[in-house]
Design a protein around this motif. Structure first.
Motif, PDB file in Angstrom:
ATOM      1  N   UNK D  34       0.871  -1.172   0.000  1.00  0.00           N
ATOM      2  CA  UNK D  34       0.000   0.000   0.000  1.00  0.00           C
ATOM      3  C   UNK D  34       0.906   1.219   0.000  1.00  0.00           C
ATOM      4  N   UNK D  35       0.651   2.169  -0.913  1.00  0.00           N
ATOM      5  CA  UNK D  35       1.520   3.346  -0.933  1.00  0.00           C
ATOM      6  C   UNK D  35       0.749   4.601  -0.526  1.00  0.00           C
ATOM      7  N   UNK D  36       1.509   5.594  -0.131  1.00  0.00           N
ATOM      8  CA  UNK D  36       0.915   6.864   0.273  1.00  0.00           C
ATOM      9  C   UNK D  36       1.959   7.959   0.221  1.00  0.00           C
ATOM     10  N   UNK D  37       1.556   9.141   0.566  1.00  0.00           N
ATOM     11  CA  UNK D  37       2.476  10.265   0.450  1.00  0.00           C
ATOM     12  C   UNK D  37       3.536  10.207   1.546  1.00  0.00           C
ATOM     13  N   UNK D  38       4.543  11.025   1.371  1.00  0.00           N
ATOM     14  CA  UNK D  38       5.758  10.888   2.170  1.00  0.00           C
ATOM     15  C   UNK D  38       5.517  10.980   3.675  1.00  0.00           C
ATOM     16  N   UNK D  39       4.581  11.829   4.075  1.00  0.00           N
ATOM     17  CA  UNK D  39       4.406  11.988   5.520  1.00  0.00           C
ATOM     18  C   UNK D  39       3.903  10.704   6.197  1.00  0.00           C
ATOM     19  N   UNK D  40       3.420   9.724   5.403  1.00  0.00           N
ATOM     20  CA  UNK D  40       2.955   8.478   5.997  1.00  0.00           C
ATOM     21  C   UNK D  40       4.002   7.385   6.031  1.00  0.00           C
ATOM     22  N   UNK D  41       5.124   7.621   5.349  1.00  0.00           N
ATOM     23  CA  UNK D  41       6.137   6.554   5.274  1.00  0.00           C
ATOM     24  C   UNK D  41       6.673   6.247   6.670  1.00  0.00           C
ATOM     25  N   UNK D  42       6.821   4.970   6.935  1.00  0.00           N
ATOM     26  CA  UNK D  42       7.293   4.556   8.257  1.00  0.00           C
ATOM     27  C   UNK D  42       6.158   4.337   9.245  1.00  0.00           C
ATOM     28  N   UNK D  43       4.946   4.627   8.821  1.00  0.00           N
ATOM     29  CA  UNK D  43       3.788   4.352   9.675  1.00  0.00           C
ATOM     30  C   UNK D  43       2.937   3.254   9.040  1.00  0.00           C
ATOM     31  N   UNK D  44       1.976   2.772   9.816  1.00  0.00           N
ATOM     32  CA  UNK D  44       1.092   1.751   9.253  1.00  0.00           C
ATOM     33  C   UNK D  44      -0.109   2.423   8.591  1.00  0.00           C
ATOM     34  N   UNK D  45      -0.742   1.629   7.720  1.00  0.00           N
ATOM     35  CA  UNK D  45      -1.950   2.102   7.052  1.00  0.00           C
ATOM     36  C   UNK D  45      -3.019   2.483   8.080  1.00  0.00           C
ATOM     37  N   UNK D  46      -3.138   1.674   9.109  1.00  0.00           N
ATOM     38  CA  UNK D  46      -4.128   1.967  10.155  1.00  0.00           C
ATOM     39  C   UNK D  46      -3.865   3.289  10.852  1.00  0.00           C
ATOM     40  N   UNK D  47      -2.595   3.645  11.007  1.00  0.00           N
ATOM     41  CA  UNK D  47      -2.256   4.916  11.645  1.00  0.00           C
ATOM     42  C   UNK D  47      -2.526   6.106  10.737  1.00  0.00           C
ATOM     43  N   UNK D  48      -2.236   5.946   9.458  1.00  0.00           N
ATOM     44  CA  UNK D  48      -2.238   7.088   8.547  1.00  0.00           C
ATOM     45  C   UNK D  48      -3.609   7.351   7.938  1.00  0.00           C
ATOM     46  N   UNK D  49      -4.354   6.291   7.708  1.00  0.00           N
ATOM     47  CA  UNK D  49      -5.561   6.411   6.891  1.00  0.00           C
ATOM     48  C   UNK D  49      -6.757   6.837   7.725  1.00  0.00           C
ATOM     49  N   UNK D  50      -7.403   7.915   7.295  1.00  0.00           N
ATOM     50  CA  UNK D  50      -8.680   8.323   7.890  1.00  0.00           C
ATOM     51  C   UNK D  50      -9.772   7.585   7.117  1.00  0.00           C
ATOM     52  N   UNK D  51     -10.102   6.416   7.584  1.00  0.00           N
ATOM     53  CA  UNK D  51     -11.005   5.510   6.862  1.00  0.00           C
ATOM     54  C   UNK D  51     -12.421   6.064   6.837  1.00  0.00           C
ATOM     55  N   UNK D  52     -12.989   6.155   5.649  1.00  0.00           N
ATOM     56  CA  UNK D  52     -14.271   6.855   5.496  1.00  0.00           C
ATOM     57  C   UNK D  52     -15.417   5.966   5.038  1.00  0.00           C
ATOM     58  N   UNK D  53     -15.154   4.684   4.880  1.00  0.00           N
ATOM     59  CA  UNK D  53     -16.211   3.811   4.377  1.00  0.00           C
ATOM     60  C   UNK D  53     -16.971   3.173   5.531  1.00  0.00           C
ATOM     61  N   UNK D  54     -18.266   2.939   5.326  1.00  0.00           N
ATOM     62  CA  UNK D  54     -19.034   2.247   6.357  1.00  0.00           C
ATOM     63  C   UNK D  54     -18.538   0.806   6.573  1.00  0.00           C
ATOM     64  N   UNK D  55     -18.060   0.162   5.514  1.00  0.00           N
ATOM     65  CA  UNK D  55     -17.476  -1.165   5.683  1.00  0.00           C
ATOM     66  C   UNK D  55     -16.188  -1.001   6.485  1.00  0.00           C
ATOM     67  N   UNK D  56     -15.915  -1.924   7.438  1.00  0.00           N
ATOM     68  CA  UNK D  56     -14.712  -1.743   8.264  1.00  0.00           C
ATOM     69  C   UNK D  56     -13.421  -1.923   7.460  1.00  0.00           C
ATOM     70  N   UNK D  57     -12.357  -1.254   7.905  1.00  0.00           N
ATOM     71  CA  UNK D  57     -11.042  -1.446   7.293  1.00  0.00           C
ATOM     72  C   UNK D  57     -10.630  -2.913   7.490  1.00  0.00           C
ATOM     73  N   UNK D  58     -10.217  -3.591   6.419  1.00  0.00           N
ATOM     74  CA  UNK D  58      -9.792  -4.991   6.586  1.00  0.00           C
ATOM     75  C   UNK D  58      -8.603  -5.081   7.555  1.00  0.00           C
TER      76      UNK D  58
END
Lengths: 351, 351, 351, 351
Positions: D34-58
C-alpha cells in the motif's frame, strides 16, 4: 426442522418493510402472511408497497397478497411481528394473543402494561417469563412481548453494562434522531432541510421511562422499576438511519472512564441469548477515536444490531459522559422484535 | 460626527466576511483597513476573498487592498475587529493594543486572561471596566476585549436571565452546532452528509468555562467565576447557520416553567446597552410552539442578534429543561464583537 | 390614493404564505381577505396556518379570519391572488372572474386556455390584452391571468433575451429543482435525504410548452406559439429554495458566448413594466465566476425576483450552454403573480 | 493457484480506500503493498488512513506499512492499482510499467494517449490489445490501462447498448454528481449544504470525449473515435455516492422507447468478460417506475457494478430520453479498475 410460520402486521410501512427484509432467508422463520390497511386488500405486496430500502424487495414477498390484520387471515402463523400504529395495535394485538398467536410488537401500545415484557434479549431476557402471568391473567393462549422505543434501545444496552458494574443513579440523555424513526412519509423535507427539530411527540416520556422497566427487577409477578432517574431531550436531525444519544451518567460507585469503557466493550449477552440467530455480535463496540460513533459510518456495525459507544470520558457534574449510537429501524425496531421472537422460541413459548 | 475608523483583521475568512457585511452602512464605524494572510497582500479584497454570504459583498470592500495585520498598516483605525485564528491572535492582538488600538476579538486566545473582559453587552457590560486593569498591568494605550465562543453565547444570555431571577446551581448543555461555526472550508461534506459528528475540538472546555466567567462578579480587579457547574456535549449537524443547545438547569430557588418563561421573555439589556445600534431587540424571544426554536426558521430573529428560547418545561432531574438557539456567526461571532465595540465607544474607551 | 383591496386564495399553503409575506407593506395593495379550506373556517389565520417562512408572519394577517374561496366572502376585494390547487382553481377562479374580480393565478389550471394570458411582465406584457378577448368570449367583468410554472419562469426570461437578439431554434433544459416547489408537506425527507429524484409529475410537459406560449406572438385574438422546440428533464434535489436549469440552446443566428452574456446582462423590462413596484431589478444578472449561479448564494438576488445566469459558454452540439437560477416561490410563484397584478393595474384592468 | 500479488497506489485516499475494501477476499489478487504520500512513510496504514467507508477497514490492511509509490518498494507486485492524482500519476505510472508492472489506473493522466486503452470490460474489451502497441512503442515490459471518469462510465455502458442496436448520432448529458467523486476532503460542506454547484473542474471535457474513445473502433494500431457528438453539463449535488446522468439521445436508426428499454435490459458482456469475478451482474438494470433510478436506493445494485437505467421515454428534439445511475467510487473508479485488472489477467497480460 420445518420453519415456524410467521406473519408481519402492517408490512407495507417502513418498519414493516424492515421486518420483511430481515426475515428474508431467516433460519427459523417463514413468512406466511403480510397484512396492510384495507385499501391494499386484494392486491399483492409488490403492488401496494412503496419499497424504500436499498436492499431489494424479496421475490417471495412481491407476490404475496396483502391481508387484513386478523387471526383468521394469517394462514396459520404462530408468531406475528407487529409494526402497527399504537392505536390499532391496541385492538389487534390482544385479539391475536387470544387466538393463540405470539405477538412480537414494535408498537408502544402495551409496553407499559405490568404483565407485558418490554424486552431486549441481551439485557433482560428473564423478563420474558412475564408472559406466563399475562396468559393467566388475561386468559390468552398466545402472548404479547414488546421491544422498546428506538431511542431507548441503544442507551438501555449501554446503561445495562454500567448498571451491572457500577450501579446507576441519574442519567441525562439528549438524542439526535434519524428520519426513518418517524416512518414514511414522516418528516417533511422542508421541515428538516438545513434544520433541526427539537421535538418528537411523546418521545421524551418513553425515553425517561422504558429503560427503568427494562433495567428493573422481575419480583414475583411484577417488575420493580429501576430506581435511577432519567432526563431526556429528543431532537430530529437530517440523517437517514441511526439514532445518536449523548449520555451523562451518575453512578452508584466510582468508575474511571477506562474502566467504564472496558466494562462496555466486554459486555456479553446472557446464556440463552448469546447464540440466537439475530443477536448482536458483539453486543457493544467501543470506538477509541475522539469523533465516533457517527451514524453514517457506524450504524451498520454487527449488521445493524450492535450498539456503538464512543467518547467515554469524565463528566463535569456526574461521573461519565459517553455517546451511544444504535440503528433505529434494525436494532431499535424490526431487528429487536425479531430477536425477541427468537428468544421466545428458545424459551419454549412458541409451539 | 465623523465615523470612527475601524479595521477588520482576517477579513477574508467566514467570520471576517460577516464583519464586513455587518459593518456595511454602520452608523458609527467606517472600515479603513482589511487584513489577510500574506498571499493576498498587494491584491484587492474582491480578488482574494471567496465570498460565501448570500448578501452581496459591499462595493466599498471590493476595491480595498488586503493588508498585513500590523498596527502601522491599518490606516489610522482606532478599533480592530479580529477574526484571526487563535495562535495568530495571540501575537497580533497585543501588538495592536500596545499601539493604542482597541481590539474587539472573536478569537479564543485571550478569553481566559484574568484582565481581559469576556463580554456580552446584554449580560455583563460592567466587566468592560477590566480593560483599565489590563492597560495598567500591561502598559497598553489600547485594549483587548473578547466575545465568547459561539455556543457559549446564546446559552449564557438565557442563563443570565435565570441566574438573576432564581440563581443557578448546575447546568447540562448539549449542542447541535452549525457548519459555519467551523469556518471555511471547515467540515468536509463527506463527513457530515447523512451524518452527525459528536465531537468539536476544544469546544466542550469552552462551553463549560466561559459562561462562568461572564456570569461571574467583577470584584476589585478580578472576576470571581460564577459557582454553578456545567457539563457539555458538543455535536456538529448538517445546518448552515444557527447553534441549538438543549439545557437542563438546576436552580437555587424554585421556578415553575411559566415563571421561567416569563423571566426569559422579559429580560432587558442593562442601561448603557439598551440603545446601542447592534443590540439584540428583544434580547430573548420565547416561542410557545412545542417544536421551536428551529435553526432555519428562527436564526434570523432580531437580525440574528436575538436569542430564541423554546420548550421551557420541567426537568425530571433538575428544575428546568429548555432549548436555546443563537445565530453563530452573527450573535455568536461578528455581531457580538461589533456590539462589544459599540459598548466600548459608549463607555468612553475609544478616543 | 387609497390602496386596492385584494384577497389571497389558499393563503395557508406554502405559496399562499409567500403571497401574504410579499403583500406586507405593499404600496398599492391591501389584503382584505384570506381564504383556506373548510376546516379552517371560523378560525384565524394565525390559528390555522403552519407558517414556514423565516420572515415572521405579519401581524395584520395573524388575526384575520380564514374564509371560503367565494366571491361574496372576499370583503370587496378587486383582485384575488390564487394559490389554489389546479383542480379547485378550475372551479373557483372563473366564478370570481364572473363576479368582477381580477384573478392572478399561480395555478396551472388555465395556463393553456387560448384566451388566458400566461404572463411574465418583463417578457410578454403585451399578452395581457388577451383578457379583453377573454371577457368578451366568456361574458366576465373580471378576468384571469396566470403566471408560468416555477421552472418555466427563469428559463423563459433568459430565453427571451436570446430570442430577441439571435432567434431560437432548439433548447435542451435539465432542471435541479428545490423542495419548496412541491409545496408542504410535499417531498418526504426520506425520499430526498442523500438522494435525487429524477421525476416531477407533470413538470416536463409544462416546461416544454409554457415558454413557447410566452415567447409566442399575440396575433389578433390569439397567440401563435413560438416555433422553437424544447426537450426537458426535471429533477428534484435537496435544496430549500431556488430552481437551477441547465440549458443548451440552438440559435437562429450566430452568437459568441460573450455576445450572449452581454445581451442577457443588458436585457431590460419593456416600458410599462420597468417601474412596477415588484419588477426584477435588474431583470437578469450574469455571474462571471465559473461556479455560479448557486441556489443558496444567488436565489435572493434582487429580492428573489432577478434571474441569475452563469456559465455562458459554447455548446458542443448547439450554440450556447448556460445555467439559469430563479427563486421558485418568489419569482416563480407568488412574486410573479404579484407582478402580474401590478401590470394589470398599470394597464387599467383593475377598477 | 496462488494469488497474484498486487499493490494499491495512493491507498489512503477515498478511491484508494475503495480499492482496499474491494480487494478484501478477492479470489485472484492479494495485496502486498500500500503506498501513500511521504508523511505516511514509516507508519502503518491503520495509523495514517482516515477511513471513510461504512465497511470496516480490513484487518490485513491495518498493519501494513505505508510505502513510496516506486517499483522497488512494491514487494514484487505484478499489478498496481493507481488512485494517484493525475499529475503524480503522470510520473509514477510509466516508471512502474517500465519496471514490468501492469498498472490499472483510475487517474486521468494517460486516458487520452493513443496507445493506452481506456477500458470498460463490458463495453470495449478488445481495446485491451492496445497495450501491445504501447509496449512496443515505449519499450515497456509492463503496461498501463485506464478506466474512464466516473461520470463517463455509466453513460458509456448505456450508450454502448444503444449504439450496437441503433447507432448514435448526438447525445446531451447533464450530470448530478455525488460528493465522493471529489475525493476527501473534497467539497466543503458550506459549499453544498442547501445548494447545488453547477461546475466541476475539467469534467465536461472528459464526459464529452471519453465515451467517444471507448465506443470507437480499434483499427490497426489505433482507435478511431466514435463519430457521435456529446454536449455535457456537470453539476455537484448533496449525495454521498452515485452519479445520475440525464441523457437525450439522437439515434442513427428508429427506436421506440420500449425497444430501447429492451435492448438496454438485455445487454450482455462480451465473452471473455462475462464470468470475471467483478463483472456487473447484470450489466444494466432497467427500472420501470416513473421515479427511478435514485442514488440512495439504486447505487448498490449488483454490488455497485450494475448500471441502473430508468425513465426511457421519447425526446421532444432527439429520439430518446433516459436517466442513468452508476456508483461513482465502485463502478466509476476502484471497481472499474479492478475489473480491468481481471480482464488483463484473463487475456494473458499478467505473468
Amino acid at each position: 426442522m420445518s420453519k415456524i410460520p410467521v406473519a408481519v402486521l402492517a408490512a407495507t410501512g417502513s418498519v414493516g418493510q424492515r421486518f420483511v427484509q430481515l426475515l428474508d432467508n431467516h433460519p427459523w422463520f417463514e413468512v406466511v402472511a403480510l397484512t396492510g390497511s384495507e385499501r391494499g386488500h386484494g392486491k399483492t405486496y409488490g403492488e401496494v408497497c412503496r419499497w424504500l430500502l436499498p436492499e431489494p424487495m424479496p421475490d417471495w414477498a412481491r407476490m404475496m397478497p396483502v391481508l387484513p390484520s386478523e387471526a383468521e387471515s394469517l394462514n396459520g402463523a404462530r408468531l406475528a411481528f407487529s409494526a402497527l400504529p399504537a392505536d390499532i395495535a391496541r385492538q389487534v394485538e390482544p385479539a391475536l394473543a387470544q387466538a393463540g398467536i405470539g405477538v412480537c410488537s414494535n408498537a408502544s401500545a402495551y409496553r407499559r402494561e405490568p404483565d407485558v415484557p418490554l424486552l431486549i434479549p441481551e439485557v433482560n431476557p428473564e423478563h420474558a417469563r412475564l408472559v406466563e402471568v399475562q396468559r393467566r391473567r388475561r386468559g390468552w393462549t398466545g402472548w404479547i412481548t414488546t421491544n422498546p422505543n428506538c431511542t431507548s434501545t441503544g442507551m438501555t444496552i449501554a446503561l445495562k453494562a454500567l448498571q451491572d458494574a457500577f450501579g446507576l443513579k441519574r442519567v441525562f440523555a439528549v438524542s439526535l434522531q434519524a428520519l426513518s424513526g418517524a416512518g414514511y412519509p414522516g418528516v417533511a423535507s422542508l421541515d428538516i432541510a438545513d434544520n433541526v427539530i427539537p421535538f418528537i411527540s411523546g418521545e421524551e416520556d418513553k425515553v425517561e421511562w422504558e429503560p427503568r422497566k427494562m433495567l428493573g427487577k422481575l419480583e414475583g409477578e411484577e417488575i420493580r422499576l429501576a430506581e435511577f432517574g432519567i432526563s431526556a431531550h429528543t431532537n430530529r436531525v437530517a440523517v437517514t438511519d441511526g439514532h445518536l444519544v449523548c449520555l451523562s451518567v451518575e453512578l452508584a460507585g466510582r468508575a474511571a472512564p477506562e474502566q467504564a469503557a472496558a466494562v462496555l466493550a466486554e459486555y456479553e449477552a446472557p446464556a440463552p441469548v448469546a447464540d440466537l440467530p439475530s443477536v448482536a455480535r458483539p453486543v457493544i463496540v467501543v470506538r477509541e477515536e475522539e469523533n465516533r460513533p457517527q451514524p453514517r459510518l457506524d450504524r451498520m456495525t454487527g449488521r445493524g444490531m450492535t450498539t456503538v459507544v464512543g467518547r467515554v470520558r469524565p463528566d463535569a457534574l456526574f461521573d461519565l459522559r459517553l455517546t451511544v449510537l444504535s440503528h433505529n429501524t434494525i436494532r431499535g425496531a424490526a431487528g429487536g422484535s425479531l430477536l425477541n421472537a427468537e428468544l421466545m422460541v428458545r424459551l419454549g413459548y412458541v409451539s
